[in-house]
Design a protein around this motif. Structure first.
Motif, PDB file in Angstrom:
ATOM      1  N   ALA A  64       0.827  -1.208   0.000  1.00 18.72           N
ATOM      2  CA  ALA A  64       0.000   0.000   0.000  1.00 18.72           C
ATOM      3  C   ALA A  64       0.861   1.257   0.000  1.00 18.72           C
ATOM      4  CB  ALA A  64      -0.925   0.002   1.228  1.00 18.72           C
ATOM      5  N   PHE A  65       1.985   1.222  -0.712  1.00 19.68           N
ATOM      6  CA  PHE A  65       2.894   2.361  -0.693  1.00 19.68           C
ATOM      7  C   PHE A  65       3.198   2.826  -2.120  1.00 19.68           C
ATOM      8  CE2 PHE A  65       6.973   4.342   1.027  1.00 19.68           C
ATOM      9  CZ  PHE A  65       6.290   5.328   1.719  1.00 19.68           C
ATOM     10  N   PHE A  66       4.077   2.121  -2.808  1.00 16.32           N
ATOM     11  CA  PHE A  66       4.359   2.413  -4.216  1.00 16.32           C
ATOM     12  C   PHE A  66       3.395   1.624  -5.116  1.00 16.32           C
ATOM     13  CE2 PHE A  66       8.410   3.669  -2.348  1.00 16.32           C
ATOM     14  CZ  PHE A  66       8.739   4.794  -3.084  1.00 16.32           C
ATOM     15  N   LYS A  67       3.293   2.049  -6.370  1.00 16.77           N
ATOM     16  CA  LYS A  67       2.428   1.354  -7.322  1.00 16.77           C
ATOM     17  C   LYS A  67       2.923  -0.057  -7.589  1.00 16.77           C
ATOM     18  CE  LYS A  67       0.884   5.497  -9.825  1.00 16.77           C
ATOM     19  NZ  LYS A  67       0.876   6.197 -11.148  1.00 16.77           N
ATOM     20  N   SER A  68       4.238  -0.208  -7.680  1.00 16.00           N
ATOM     21  CA  SER A  68       4.828  -1.502  -8.000  1.00 16.00           C
ATOM     22  C   SER A  68       5.041  -2.341  -6.745  1.00 16.00           C
ATOM     23  CB  SER A  68       6.167  -1.305  -8.721  1.00 16.00           C
ATOM     24  OG  SER A  68       6.892  -2.506  -8.784  1.00 16.00           O
ATOM     25  N   ALA A  69       4.546  -3.568  -6.762  1.00 20.60           N
ATOM     26  CA  ALA A  69       4.761  -4.471  -5.634  1.00 20.60           C
ATOM     27  C   ALA A  69       6.246  -4.783  -5.466  1.00 20.60           C
ATOM     28  CB  ALA A  69       3.968  -5.756  -5.839  1.00 20.60           C
ATOM     29  N   ILE A 102       6.662  11.554  17.157  1.00 21.49           N
ATOM     30  CA  ILE A 102       6.160  10.296  17.720  1.00 21.49           C
ATOM     31  C   ILE A 102       5.097   9.595  16.882  1.00 21.49           C
ATOM     32  CG2 ILE A 102       6.716  10.891  20.107  1.00 21.49           C
ATOM     33  CD1 ILE A 102       3.878  11.788  20.527  1.00 21.49           C
ATOM     34  N   ALA A 103       4.570  10.231  15.844  1.00 21.96           N
ATOM     35  CA  ALA A 103       3.520   9.592  15.038  1.00 21.96           C
ATOM     36  C   ALA A 103       3.808   9.785  13.558  1.00 21.96           C
ATOM     37  CB  ALA A 103       2.146  10.166  15.400  1.00 21.96           C
ATOM     38  N   PRO A 104       4.851   9.155  13.054  1.00 17.74           N
ATOM     39  CA  PRO A 104       5.270   9.393  11.664  1.00 17.74           C
ATOM     40  C   PRO A 104       4.358   8.749  10.637  1.00 17.74           C
ATOM     41  CG  PRO A 104       6.580   7.650  12.642  1.00 17.74           C
ATOM     42  CD  PRO A 104       5.713   8.186  13.739  1.00 17.74           C
ATOM     43  N   ASN A 105       4.341   9.334   9.451  1.00 18.50           N
ATOM     44  CA  ASN A 105       3.766   8.696   8.262  1.00 18.50           C
ATOM     45  C   ASN A 105       2.291   8.319   8.416  1.00 18.50           C
ATOM     46  OD1 ASN A 105       6.472   8.864   7.598  1.00 18.50           O
ATOM     47  ND2 ASN A 105       6.872   6.702   7.980  1.00 18.50           N
ATOM     48  N   ASP A 106       1.529   9.195   9.090  1.00 14.71           N
ATOM     49  CA  ASP A 106       0.080   9.000   9.240  1.00 14.71           C
ATOM     50  C   ASP A 106      -0.275   7.729   9.992  1.00 14.71           C
ATOM     51  OD1 ASP A 106      -0.939  11.350   7.656  1.00 14.71           O
ATOM     52  OD2 ASP A 106       0.214  10.355   6.082  1.00 14.71           O
ATOM     53  N   VAL A 107       0.643   7.249  10.827  1.00 19.37           N
ATOM     54  CA  VAL A 107       0.357   6.053  11.607  1.00 19.37           C
ATOM     55  C   VAL A 107      -0.742   6.308  12.621  1.00 19.37           C
ATOM     56  CG1 VAL A 107       2.077   6.513  13.406  1.00 19.37           C
ATOM     57  CG2 VAL A 107       1.446   4.146  12.865  1.00 19.37           C
ATOM     58  N   ASN A 108      -1.000   7.580  12.940  1.00 20.36           N
ATOM     59  CA  ASN A 108      -2.031   7.914  13.921  1.00 20.36           C
ATOM     60  C   ASN A 108      -3.443   7.619  13.419  1.00 20.36           C
ATOM     61  OD1 ASN A 108      -0.949  10.179  12.297  1.00 20.36           O
ATOM     62  ND2 ASN A 108      -2.704  11.311  13.097  1.00 20.36           N
ATOM     63  N   TYR A 109      -3.612   7.457  12.095  1.00 26.51           N
ATOM     64  CA  TYR A 109      -4.932   7.107  11.547  1.00 26.51           C
ATOM     65  C   TYR A 109      -5.069   5.586  11.476  1.00 26.51           C
ATOM     66  CZ  TYR A 109      -5.302  12.025  10.361  1.00 26.51           C
ATOM     67  OH  TYR A 109      -5.357  13.398  10.437  1.00 26.51           O
ATOM     68  N   ALA A 161      -7.081  -1.679   4.795  1.00 27.78           N
ATOM     69  CA  ALA A 161      -5.625  -1.798   4.861  1.00 27.78           C
ATOM     70  C   ALA A 161      -4.972  -1.546   3.507  1.00 27.78           C
ATOM     71  CB  ALA A 161      -5.234  -3.177   5.372  1.00 27.78           C
ATOM     72  N   SER A 162      -5.742  -1.597   2.424  1.00 28.60           N
ATOM     73  CA  SER A 162      -5.179  -1.394   1.098  1.00 28.60           C
ATOM     74  C   SER A 162      -5.056   0.083   0.727  1.00 28.60           C
ATOM     75  CB  SER A 162      -6.032  -2.106   0.048  1.00 28.60           C
ATOM     76  OG  SER A 162      -7.361  -1.588   0.045  1.00 28.60           O
ATOM     77  N   ILE A 163      -5.616   0.970   1.537  1.00 26.54           N
ATOM     78  CA  ILE A 163      -5.513   2.397   1.244  1.00 26.54           C
ATOM     79  C   ILE A 163      -4.139   2.894   1.677  1.00 26.54           C
ATOM     80  CG2 ILE A 163      -6.376   4.692   1.913  1.00 26.54           C
ATOM     81  CD1 ILE A 163      -9.167   3.563   1.936  1.00 26.54           C
ATOM     82  N   PRO A 164      -3.408   3.581   0.810  1.00 28.77           N
ATOM     83  CA  PRO A 164      -2.069   4.070   1.169  1.00 28.77           C
ATOM     84  C   PRO A 164      -2.120   4.999   2.378  1.00 28.77           C
ATOM     85  CG  PRO A 164      -2.444   4.254  -1.196  1.00 28.77           C
ATOM     86  CD  PRO A 164      -3.770   3.907  -0.583  1.00 28.77           C
ATOM     87  N   PRO A 165      -1.074   5.017   3.176  1.00 24.25           N
ATOM     88  CA  PRO A 165      -1.076   5.826   4.398  1.00 24.25           C
ATOM     89  C   PRO A 165      -1.291   7.307   4.134  1.00 24.25           C
ATOM     90  CG  PRO A 165       1.149   5.111   3.836  1.00 24.25           C
ATOM     91  CD  PRO A 165       0.222   4.337   2.967  1.00 24.25           C
ATOM     92  N   TYR A 166      -0.805   7.788   2.995  1.00 27.85           N
ATOM     93  CA  TYR A 166      -0.925   9.211   2.696  1.00 27.85           C
ATOM     94  C   TYR A 166      -2.342   9.604   2.283  1.00 27.85           C
ATOM     95  CZ  TYR A 166       0.713   6.715  -1.505  1.00 27.85           C
ATOM     96  OH  TYR A 166       0.905   5.779  -2.504  1.00 27.85           O
TER      97      TYR A 166
END
Length: 305
Positions: free
Chosen positions: A79-84, A241-248, A256-261
């Motif tokens: 759920a990050f880059f387009k390419s697995a 303390i809460a990097p990369n949208d981990v707080n959501y 879970a398939s939605i990218p963090p951003y």
């Protein structure tokens, strides 16, 4: 408590398709932001060496060590880059290696957490099952973290379980880090990484775990609104303390398939349509997370954004 609104009523299939779209640019920006902060933490301490800059650098490194772990997590979900294939490389080598996290091993473990969340079979339940706790208990936990007891325990386990065939990416990272800092004339700065991992990182991980599931209304229920939480964190908390949208995290458990951003956008959509109304699943800042983690402190309803 209102249980009338279904998730399908709060967000459309078209909106989900848009939210699931991966962006190489945004993924690269996230990865670059993490590594830029790591470089800056070392650079500031090396250029202006004094106790304050070194301490600040160690704190930033602790947060970014978690940041690398979160990128590893997002790549494990593809759920990050387009390419697995890019996710596999970035997650294993650029994010997982510094923290000695194998992407395939982590994926096998973590997907069980998603599958069994809200049941006794959740492998992560051990980290939060006793919350809320007394103030003294919570204080003792963070004292163990901040004095290095947790970090030394975990590091000794890494060393005891070390196998060159399996852990060579971790060893390679440390050789490169020490070599780079030595070439920069500051081999002493290498100790900043270990200070962060031993004394800061464990406390941040604990705080993250409490915010994700420790303050949940009922961890025995399958509804993510009951077994998982989201924290609306100000910018400084997202840096430290809460990097990369981990707080959501609640939104992540829903999709879970939605990218963090894109999780913040999902949160805003669901909040604006009343999906969280009547549920105690949103905290405002990690100060409130700590308050809700203490036994006898009623969580109260926190309006979602």
């Amino acid at each position: 408590m209102s249980t009338t609104m279904k998730l399908s009523e709060a967000v459309t299939k078209e909106e989900l398709r848009e939210l699931r779209k991966k962006s190489d640019l945004r993924a690269f920006a996230t990865l670059s932001w993490n590594w830029s902060l790591i470089i800056a933490a070392f650079a500031i301490a090396i250029i202006w060496p004094n106790p304050l800059t070194i301490l600040a650098g160690i704190i930033i490194l602790g947060g970014r060590q978690l940041g690398l772990g979160i990128i590893n997590h997002d790549c494990a979900h593809h759920a990050f880059f387009k390419s697995a294939k890019v996710d596999e490389f970035v997650g294993h080598y650029l994010a997982g290696a510094p923290m000695n996290i194998s992407l395939p091993a982590y994926r096998a473990y973590h997907l069980k957490h998603h599958k069994y969340a809200g049941t006794p079979d959740d492998p992560d339940i051990i980290f939060v099952k006793n919350y809320p706790v007394s103030k003294d208990s919570l204080r003792r936990k963070f004292i163990r973290d901040l004095t290095g007891q947790t970090g030394f325990r975990d590091t000794l386990r890494k060393i005891r379980d070390f196998r060159l065939s399996r852990n060579w990416p971790w060893l390679t990272f440390h050789i490169l880090l020490l070599g780079t800092l030595t070439a920069a004339g500051a081999p002493w700065a290498y100790l900043m990484w270990w200070a962060a991992e031993l004394f800061v990182y464990p406390a941040i991980v604990r705080l993250r775990q409490i915010g994700e599931h420790g303050t949940a209304a009922d961890r025995s229920q399958l509804d993510p609104r009951l077994n998982t939480g989201t924290t609306i964190a100000p910018f400084w908390q997202r840096v430290l303390i809460a990097p990369n949208d981990v707080n959501y995290h609640l939104e992540h458990h829903m999709f879970a398939s939605i990218p963090p951003y894109r999780l913040k956008r999902l949160h805003q959509l669901l909040s604006s349509r009343g999906y969280y109304d009547g549920y105690q699943c949103i905290s405002r800042g990690y100060g409130q997370v700590l308050s809700r983690a203490v036994r006898g402190d009623e969580p109260g309803m926190v309006p979602a954004e």
